[in-house]
Design a protein around this motif. Structure first.
Motif, PDB file in Angstrom:
ATOM      1  N   GLU A  75       0.818  -1.221   0.000  1.00 20.65           N
ATOM      2  CA  GLU A  75       0.000   0.000   0.000  1.00 20.65           C
ATOM      3  C   GLU A  75       0.854   1.274   0.000  1.00 20.65           C
ATOM      4  O   GLU A  75       0.363   2.360  -0.339  1.00 20.65           O
ATOM      5  CB  GLU A  75      -0.954   0.011   1.202  1.00 20.65           C
ATOM      6  CG  GLU A  75      -0.291  -0.066   2.567  1.00 20.65           C
ATOM      7  CD  GLU A  75      -0.134  -1.495   3.072  1.00 20.65           C
ATOM      8  OE1 GLU A  75      -0.073  -1.684   4.304  1.00 20.65           O
ATOM      9  OE2 GLU A  75      -0.098  -2.430   2.233  1.00 20.65           O
ATOM     10  N   ASN A  76       2.129   1.147   0.377  1.00 21.18           N
ATOM     11  CA  ASN A  76       3.008   2.317   0.409  1.00 21.18           C
ATOM     12  C   ASN A  76       3.963   2.379  -0.785  1.00 21.18           C
ATOM     13  O   ASN A  76       4.630   3.392  -1.008  1.00 21.18           O
ATOM     14  CB  ASN A  76       3.856   2.317   1.691  1.00 21.18           C
ATOM     15  CG  ASN A  76       3.003   2.376   2.948  1.00 21.18           C
ATOM     16  OD1 ASN A  76       1.910   2.940   2.929  1.00 21.18           O
ATOM     17  ND2 ASN A  76       3.492   1.806   4.026  1.00 21.18           N
ATOM     18  N   ALA A  77       4.029   1.287  -1.542  1.00 17.36           N
ATOM     19  CA  ALA A  77       5.072   1.149  -2.560  1.00 17.36           C
ATOM     20  C   ALA A  77       4.965   2.196  -3.669  1.00 17.36           C
ATOM     21  O   ALA A  77       5.967   2.825  -4.042  1.00 17.36           O
ATOM     22  CB  ALA A  77       5.042  -0.251  -3.156  1.00 17.36           C
ATOM     23  N   GLU A  78       3.775   2.393  -4.210  1.00 16.32           N
ATOM     24  CA  GLU A  78       3.634   3.315  -5.333  1.00 16.32           C
ATOM     25  C   GLU A  78       4.010   4.741  -4.940  1.00 16.32           C
ATOM     26  O   GLU A  78       4.705   5.445  -5.687  1.00 16.32           O
ATOM     27  CB  GLU A  78       2.211   3.282  -5.886  1.00 16.32           C
ATOM     28  CG  GLU A  78       2.036   4.153  -7.112  1.00 16.32           C
ATOM     29  CD  GLU A  78       0.685   3.990  -7.795  1.00 16.32           C
ATOM     30  OE1 GLU A  78       0.316   4.868  -8.600  1.00 16.32           O
ATOM     31  OE2 GLU A  78      -0.018   2.985  -7.509  1.00 16.32           O
ATOM     32  N   GLN A  79       3.562   5.161  -3.760  1.00 15.25           N
ATOM     33  CA  GLN A  79       3.891   6.505  -3.283  1.00 15.25           C
ATOM     34  C   GLN A  79       5.400   6.652  -3.097  1.00 15.25           C
ATOM     35  O   GLN A  79       5.985   7.683  -3.444  1.00 15.25           O
ATOM     36  CB  GLN A  79       3.170   6.778  -1.961  1.00 15.25           C
ATOM     37  CG  GLN A  79       3.415   8.180  -1.415  1.00 15.25           C
ATOM     38  CD  GLN A  79       2.687   8.419  -0.101  1.00 15.25           C
ATOM     39  OE1 GLN A  79       1.939   7.565   0.381  1.00 15.25           O
ATOM     40  NE2 GLN A  79       2.906   9.573   0.484  1.00 15.25           N
ATOM     41  N   GLU A  80       6.055   5.599  -2.564  1.00 15.83           N
ATOM     42  CA  GLU A  80       7.504   5.643  -2.349  1.00 15.83           C
ATOM     43  C   GLU A  80       8.262   5.688  -3.673  1.00 15.83           C
ATOM     44  O   GLU A  80       9.259   6.410  -3.815  1.00 15.83           O
ATOM     45  CB  GLU A  80       7.929   4.415  -1.526  1.00 15.83           C
ATOM     46  CG  GLU A  80       9.390   4.400  -1.116  1.00 15.83           C
ATOM     47  CD  GLU A  80       9.746   5.456  -0.081  1.00 15.83           C
ATOM     48  OE1 GLU A  80      10.923   5.498   0.317  1.00 15.83           O
ATOM     49  OE2 GLU A  80       8.860   6.252   0.318  1.00 15.83           O
ATOM     50  N   ILE A  81       7.776   4.944  -4.657  1.00 15.94           N
ATOM     51  CA  ILE A  81       8.403   4.947  -5.987  1.00 15.94           C
ATOM     52  C   ILE A  81       8.350   6.340  -6.595  1.00 15.94           C
ATOM     53  O   ILE A  81       9.350   6.849  -7.102  1.00 15.94           O
ATOM     54  CB  ILE A  81       7.702   3.933  -6.918  1.00 15.94           C
ATOM     55  CG1 ILE A  81       8.028   2.506  -6.480  1.00 15.94           C
ATOM     56  CG2 ILE A  81       8.108   4.145  -8.375  1.00 15.94           C
ATOM     57  CD1 ILE A  81       7.158   1.453  -7.134  1.00 15.94           C
ATOM     58  N   ARG A  82       7.197   6.968  -6.536  1.00 18.86           N
ATOM     59  CA  ARG A  82       7.049   8.304  -7.119  1.00 18.86           C
ATOM     60  C   ARG A  82       7.888   9.334  -6.374  1.00 18.86           C
ATOM     61  O   ARG A  82       8.474  10.236  -6.996  1.00 18.86           O
ATOM     62  CB  ARG A  82       5.573   8.717  -7.134  1.00 18.86           C
ATOM     63  CG  ARG A  82       4.706   7.797  -7.987  1.00 18.86           C
ATOM     64  CD  ARG A  82       3.301   8.341  -8.186  1.00 18.86           C
ATOM     65  NE  ARG A  82       2.439   7.380  -8.856  1.00 18.86           N
ATOM     66  CZ  ARG A  82       2.467   7.116 -10.156  1.00 18.86           C
ATOM     67  NH1 ARG A  82       3.325   7.763 -10.939  1.00 18.86           N
ATOM     68  NH2 ARG A  82       1.644   6.221 -10.685  1.00 18.86           N
ATOM     69  N   ARG A  83       7.980   9.200  -5.062  1.00 17.88           N
ATOM     70  CA  ARG A  83       8.766  10.150  -4.260  1.00 17.88           C
ATOM     71  C   ARG A  83      10.257  10.055  -4.607  1.00 17.88           C
ATOM     72  O   ARG A  83      10.916  11.070  -4.867  1.00 17.88           O
ATOM     73  CB  ARG A  83       8.570   9.878  -2.764  1.00 17.88           C
ATOM     74  CG  ARG A  83       9.332  10.854  -1.859  1.00 17.88           C
ATOM     75  CD  ARG A  83       9.236  10.443  -0.391  1.00 17.88           C
ATOM     76  NE  ARG A  83       9.980   9.226  -0.126  1.00 17.88           N
ATOM     77  CZ  ARG A  83      11.305   9.181   0.078  1.00 17.88           C
ATOM     78  NH1 ARG A  83      12.019  10.294   0.018  1.00 17.88           N
ATOM     79  NH2 ARG A  83      11.904   8.038   0.335  1.00 17.88           N
TER      80      ARG A  83
END
Length: 429
Positions: free
Chosen positions: A373-381
């Motif tokens: 659930e946190n992976a996509e946000q971390e990738i974009r950051r």
């Protein structure tokens, strides 16, 4: 004095005049003046002295104050730069008056749109001058050198102290205006606009001055001219987060029997720069804010190598390490703008790894232990940080195909296949 140093001084003089022309344009726009001349402009409004004459006096004041904040040893080592401030101050003040009263005497915009246009033209001209001054890297104006001295004395960040210095000048200008003219004059929206946009424009125009390198730099200073250096083949891997760039580097290292450098840079850079390893691990390959960094650092005469910003010191340290590694042995370098730093190296295989978001998320979950659930946000950051870091320091677009030898979609191509492909190209080289 050799001809190349003479050319640098000539370029600096041209830059000084262009800066003065930019300031004159901004001031003549009648929407305020640039922060660095705000005090001198206000003083010229209620005294018999011109803005150029006050610029000379204020800069000489900076020169007088500097020895009280610098050690005798530092002054001795930097004596040439210190003394050059005096003739530069006189030239800059004279150039401002020439531009204000003889070249732009006709510029008196009557409507607000024409004022804005004149202001923007002035900001562009000033940015062009600052970028040219950085390229010349021959001397510094007194205001800039004064900030450098303060930064060294109090061990601060150059960008933040420069920003604080400019704000202080504007505040003093407003105070003088209130005391002597019973209102705020000469400091308006144009002052703010100039402070905000000149730095980003400097960042944009700086790469276009590369054509001057051969004119101001001796041929013997060019990198990678020794035949011995040309024997080593270097693989650089730039990568989106979650594309498996580091894992690909590990595979290639085993297959080709050459060293991989990625996390090793943290210890190496800490040793060279004197920074804490934890700070480097947290801050390398990222900058606080692209626009804030441009405003604070690029609106400056400081060359990158002379900057006291932690971000700049770290980038220069890692750049030198990369150059030394290329001279020493064939190797694989992950990230760190290595493709740009080694752009003139004759034998470098530049790889860029990217992936669709679904496969990148899966790899982050399975390989890096990040919650789905946190992976996509971390990738974009992280990708956003890498983009800002790369584009700030190189002036290039991150992931632009023309800057690489091979682009690999590791979301649809297995790392094993990618490894075999790169291995074959490497051996053919």
């Amino acid at each position: 004095m050799n001809k190349f140093l003479l050319r640098r001084y000539l370029l600096f003089c041209v830059a000084l005049f262009v800066n003065a022309l930019g300031i004159a344009f901004i001031t003549r726009a009648a929407l305020g003046t640039s922060p660095i001349t705000s005090v001198t402009y206000i003083l010229s409004m209620f005294t018999p002295f011109t803005i150029g004459e006050w610029t000379i006096m204020l800069n000489i004041l900076f020169v007088v104050l500097e020895p009280f904040m610098i050690t005798r040893q530092d002054l001795k080592e930097d004596l040439r730069m210190f003394l050059l401030q005096i003739p530069i101050s006189f030239c800059f003040g004279i150039f401002i008056d020439i531009c204000m009263h003889y070249i732009l005497f006709w510029l008196n915009p009557a409507t607000y749109p024409s004022m804005i246009i004149a202001l923007l033209i002035g900001c562009v001209i000033l940015a062009v001058g600052i970028a040219l001054e950085v390229k010349a890297n021959a001397a510094m104006m007194a205001g800039e050198y004064f900030v450098k001295v303060i930064t060294r004395r109090f061990r601060g960040e150059f960008g933040y102290i420069k920003l604080g210095f400019d704000v202080t000048l504007v505040a003093i200008a407003c105070l003088l205006s209130l005391i002597f003219m019973s209102g705020i004059y000469g400091v308006r929206e144009g002052t703010v606009i100039a402070a905000l946009i000149v730095g980003p424009i400097v960042h944009f125009v700086s790469p276009y001055y590369k054509f001057l390198d051969k004119w101001i730099t001796p041929a013997t200073d060019e990198k990678f001219t020794d035949a011995k250096e040309n024997k080593n083949i270097i693989i650089t891997i730039a990568r989106e987060y979650g594309s498996g760039g580091h894992l690909l580097g590990e595979m290639l290292s085993k297959e080709l029997g050459i060293k991989l450098y990625d996390k090793e840079f943290i210890g190496m850079a800490a040793k060279r720069s004197g920074m804490d390893e934890n700070f480097i691990a947290k801050n390398e390959q990222s900058i606080p804010s692209f626009w804030l960094k441009c405003i604070m650092s690029k609106n400056s005469e400081q060359p990158l190598e002379g900057s006291l910003s932690s971000d700049d010191v770290l980038f220069v340290a890692e750049s030198k390490i990369i150059q030394e590694l290329a001279e020493k042995e064939p190797c694989i370098i992950v990230g760190r703008c290595a493709d740009f730093i080694l752009q003139d190296y004759p034998k470098v295989l530049k790889v860029f790894c990217y992936s669709d978001i679904e496969n990148a998320v899966s790899r982050c979950v399975s390989e890096y232990g990040i919650k789905r659930e946190n992976a996509e946000q971390e990738i974009r950051r992280i990708n956003r940080n890498r983009i800002h870091h790369y584009e700030y320091y190189t002036g290039r677009k991150w992931g632009e195909p023309h800057h690489y030898n091979i682009m690999l979609n590791t979301g649809t191509i297995s790392l094993e296949t990618a490894c075999k492909l790169i291995k074959d190209i490497y051996r053919n080289m």
